[in-house]
Each structure stands twice: as structure tokens, then as C-alpha cells.
Design an enzyme around this catalytic site. Structure first.
Site, PDB file in Angstrom:
ATOM      1  N   CYS A   1      -9.049  -8.309   4.805  1.00 24.79           N
ATOM      2  CA  CYS A   1      -7.903  -9.224   5.002  1.00 24.79           C
ATOM      3  C   CYS A   1      -7.016  -8.736   6.149  1.00 24.79           C
ATOM      4  O   CYS A   1      -5.792  -8.896   6.099  1.00 24.79           O
ATOM      5  CB  CYS A   1      -7.073  -9.392   3.747  1.00 24.79           C
ATOM      6  SG  CYS A   1      -7.989  -9.999   2.348  1.00 24.79           S
TER       7      CYS A   1
ATOM      8  N   GLN B   1       0.808  -1.230   0.000  1.00 23.67           N
ATOM      9  CA  GLN B   1       0.000   0.000   0.000  1.00 23.67           C
ATOM     10  C   GLN B   1       0.837   1.274   0.000  1.00 23.67           C
ATOM     11  O   GLN B   1       0.277   2.363  -0.123  1.00 23.67           O
ATOM     12  CB  GLN B   1      -0.940   0.024   1.217  1.00 23.67           C
ATOM     13  CG  GLN B   1      -2.026  -1.039   1.202  1.00 23.67           C
ATOM     14  CD  GLN B   1      -3.041  -0.864   0.076  1.00 23.67           C
ATOM     15  OE1 GLN B   1      -3.121   0.175  -0.583  1.00 23.67           O
ATOM     16  NE2 GLN B   1      -3.810  -1.906  -0.165  1.00 23.67           N
TER      17      GLN B   1
END
Ligand code: PLP
Length: 404
Positions: free
Chosen positions: A359, A196
Site C-alpha cells: 500500500c 507504524q
């Protein structure tokens, strides 16, 4: 301007959907698709195998992509760049190969509570195999890691510290350089999940002093199916291969093999050259826009959303109060409305966001929100798209039957 940028992303313009799920996978600019097409039209052969001109051209394109990734991460050596399928595979490679090499019963692996399952399950697995145990660095409720608390958890038993650079739920940038210093003080290595961070902030693995760093092409505006593991050369050299077979050997006899030099030792089988070439184009594209410009647009949009949500009494954003500390990720809850209802209602309004545990179930359990909604913005999103999101959110409770 964003209007110019939108021309590079036909899907955003042609589809009726407002795409606010970039943290799951980014949209891809046309140049990425063209680069892949060009590879298959002009250079397709099995790289590193064919000793004819086409095979050599394919190898060259593949290795050019690797050199571009090296520059993107500012790694010292191209040999330190291993192509894998995605961040998940890169992290598994480290856990299996490095973990099984160094861990013994009584050793400890320290992970943050905010890890994506792909930087948690491999460590759980290697603990079961080696008798090492897993410890957690918990964060504050706004997602900050208190380094004093972390320091107390790092002992001579600690062999591996694994942490995400940016949480996919909170969007906050973690203090990787400081974690590296704490890990290195006891001789542990630091494994960083960059899935990310790479789409939003410049990464310099040398400045971060990371020992391993993994990311996925598809999140950084490149193709699915290609990812990268950076590893320090001396560590990669010491590690056994993760997968074995063709392409990763120097020579093979009936009962043994001499493995190839880095990075090929870790790239068994026919490589994914076309997607590596696509990733090369994506990185060039990111450079052409520039992280500064991307950041400006992402922060402006996040501020617009957070300011408006701040006026909605039943809507709560997780993480920092500062829009510039979100990497475009706005994870939120709405009192009395299940996140799956949020995302379904938004979908019916043409707005694509994510709902669920993202997740990262241990983090959500820790924050006491078993499930949340997440809108994730990128530099290619517009103010009017954010306004459509806000319109939908503001009417959610009414549409679920609550009074005004
Ligand atoms: N780590 C983080 C923080 C993520 O957000 C994701 C993607 O969802 C991953 C790892 C796994 O990425 P991939 O599924 O591409 O391996």
C-alpha cells in the site's frame, strides 16, 4: 523474558505458523480478549444513551478508554481524542473536514513519497475537490528525509503537511518535530500517520508538536475496528463534522442541528465501546512490557536477521543499514525471485511474511522496486523464529532453480 511473553499470545504458540507480519496487524494478548469479553458480559449497553445504571457503566468504560489513550499520546485534553475505526478513517476525517474547511485553489498540500495509500488518497481526493495541489517530499534512497530539501518545498502556499511517523516499508522514524517546526513557520498544520510508530516507540503529541495524529488499535496489539484521531482542540472545534447522525448532536430541529461538544461531534452513531475497552487493555499491556524492553528485543532480532542477510549476496534489505532504525520492519528483495514467490515459498515453510507493494506504490516506484517482501518483527518473536526465516531465505534461489 520472551518465553513469559509468549504465554500472553496463545495464537503464536498454538498455530504452526511463524508470524512475521506484525506491521500488517499485530497479535493480541489474552488480556485484550478478556477485556472485550468482560465489557459484553458486564457492561453492555449503548454508551452515551442509556440513562440507567448499565448504560452509565458502558459510558464510563468507554470514556476511561479515551482517557487512557490521552495519556498514551500525552495529549492535553481528553476532548482531543476522537475514536474512529482505524488510522485510515482518522486521516480521511482530517482531509474531508479540515481540508475542505481551509483549502482553496492554489493552496498546496505536501506529503512524503513514503506515505501509505491511506495518507495519500484522502489528500488526492481533497485536492480534486478544492483545487489545491499535491507536492511530494522525496526521501534519500535509504529512506531519510533531508530537511533542507523539505524546507525548500514549504512555502506560504503550503496549508497542510502530511507525513508518516514511521514508514511501513522502511521502518525508519521520520523527523516529525522538525517537520512540525517547518510547517508551523508558514502557518501550515502537520498531520501525522502514527500507524507504524505507536506499536514500537513512545509517542508524545505535544513534544512532536503534531496538529493531528492518527493510529489503529489493531496494530498496537489491540482489536480491529477501533482507531484514534488526535487533533488540537482549537482545530477540531473549528472543523465541521465528518459524519452526522445520532450521538453527535446537542439538539435537532426540522431543518437544523446544534452539534455536540468535542469529541462527540466526530463520533456519529453507536460507538465501538467494546473495542475501545480492548484498546485500553492493549495500552495497559504495552505499558506493562515497556517500550524499552520491546525495543531491545526487536533490535536484537532485527540485528540477527540483518547480519545474516548481509552474508547472502543475492538478498538486499531496503532502508537504513542500522537494525535499530527499522522498528522491526525488514523489507527485502532477492535477485531473480519475485516477492510473491518468496512469500509463497516461505508460507510453505510455515513462515508468514508479506509481499507486494505494501500500500505504498509511489514509494516503491520511486525506489525502483515495484514489489518487495517484508518480514515484520515484534517483541513477541523469538530468535528461533528468525532463524527459520533465515533458513528459508537462504535456500530461496536454489529452490527457484538457480545454482548454489
Ligand atoms: N499507515 C501506515 C503507515 C500503515 O502501515 C497502515 C497499515 O497498513 C495504515 C496507515 C492503515 O492502517 P489501517 O488499515 O488500520 O487504517
Amino acid at each position: 523474558s520472551v518465553n513469559e511473553i509468549r504465554k500472553d499470545f496463545p495464537l503464536l504458540e498454538n498455530q504452526k505458523v511463524i508470524y512475521l507480519d506484525t506491521a500488517a496487524t499485530s497479535q493480541k494478548p489474552v488480556c485484550v480478549l478478556e477485556a472485550e469479553r468482560e465489557f459484553y458480559e458486564k457492561y453492555n449497553a449503548n454508551p452515551l444513551r442509556g440513562l440507567y445504571e448499565l448504560g452509565e457503566a458502558a459510558t464510563e468504560k468507554y470514556e476511561e478508554a479515551r482517557e487512557t489513550v490521552r495519556g498514551f499520546l500525552n495529549a492535553r485534553e481528553t476532548a482531543e481524542i476522537v475514536f474512529v475505526r482505524n488510522a485510515t478513517e482518522g486521516l480521511n476525517l482530517v482531509a474531508y473536514s479540515f481540508g475542505s474547511l481551509v483549502l482553496k485553489p492554489g493552496d498546496e498540500i505536501l506529503v512524503s513519497i513514503m506515505e501509505h495509500h491511506s495518507n495519500l488518497l484522502p489528500w488526492q481526493m481533497v485536492c480534486r475537490q478544492t483545487g489545491a495541489s499535491l507536492k511530494f517530499m522525496e526521501c534519500e534512497m535509504d529512506g531519510t528525509l533531508d530537511l533542507n530539501k523539505v524546507e525548500a518545498l514549504i512555502t506560504p502556499k503550503t496549508k497542510i503537511v502530511a507525513c508518516t511517523h514511521v514508514s511501513n516499508v522502511l521502518g525508519r522514524v521520520n523527523p516529525i518535530r522538525e517537520l512540525a517546526a517547518l510547517a508551523h513557520r508558514v502557518g501550515a498544520v502537520l498531520v501525522v500517520d502514527g500507524a507504524q510508530s505507536t506499536p514500537h516507540i513512545p509517542v508524545d503529541v505535544q513534544a512532536l508538536d503534531a496538529d493531528f495524529f492518527a493510529f489503529s488499535g489493531h496494530k498496537v496489539y489491540g482489536p480491529m475496528g477501533i482507531g484514534v484521531l488526535y487533533g488540537r482542540e482549537e482545530l477540531l472545534n473549528a472543523m465541521p463534522p465528518f459524519l452526522t447522525g445520532g450521538e453527535m448532536i446537542e439538539s435537532v430541529t426540522r431543518d437544523g442541528a446544534v452539534f455536540a461538544e468535542l469529541p462527540h461531534k466526530f463520533e456519529a452513531g453507536t460507538v465501538n465501546a467494546a473495542d475501545a475497552v480492548g484498546l485500553h487493555a492493549a495500552i495497559d499491556y504495552v505499558k506493562s512490557i515497556g517500550f524499552t524492553a520491546m525495543h531491545q528485543q526487536e533490535v536484537a532480532l532485527t540485528r540477527r536477521a540483518m547480519d545474516a542477510i548481509g552474508e547472502m549476496p543475492h538478498v538486499h534489505v531496503l532502508g537504513s543499514e542500522k537494525p535499530e532504525e527499522h522498528c522491526g520492519i525488514i523489507t527485502f528483495t532477492v535477485d531473480g525471485v519475485h516477492p510473491h514467490d518468496i512469500s509463497e515459498i516461505l508460507a510453505s515453510d510455515g513462515v508468514a511474511i508479506r509481499a507486494g507493494h505494501h500500500c505504498a506504490q509511489p514509494l516503491l516506484a520511486y525506489l525502483k522496486h515495484p514489489s518487495t517482501a517484508r518480514a515484520s518483527l515484534a517483541f513477541y518473536n523469538t530468535e528461533s523464529e528468525v532463524d527459520r526465516l533465515l533458513d528459508s531465505i537462504s535456500t530461496l534461489r536454489e529452490r527457484m532453480g538457480y545454482g548454489k
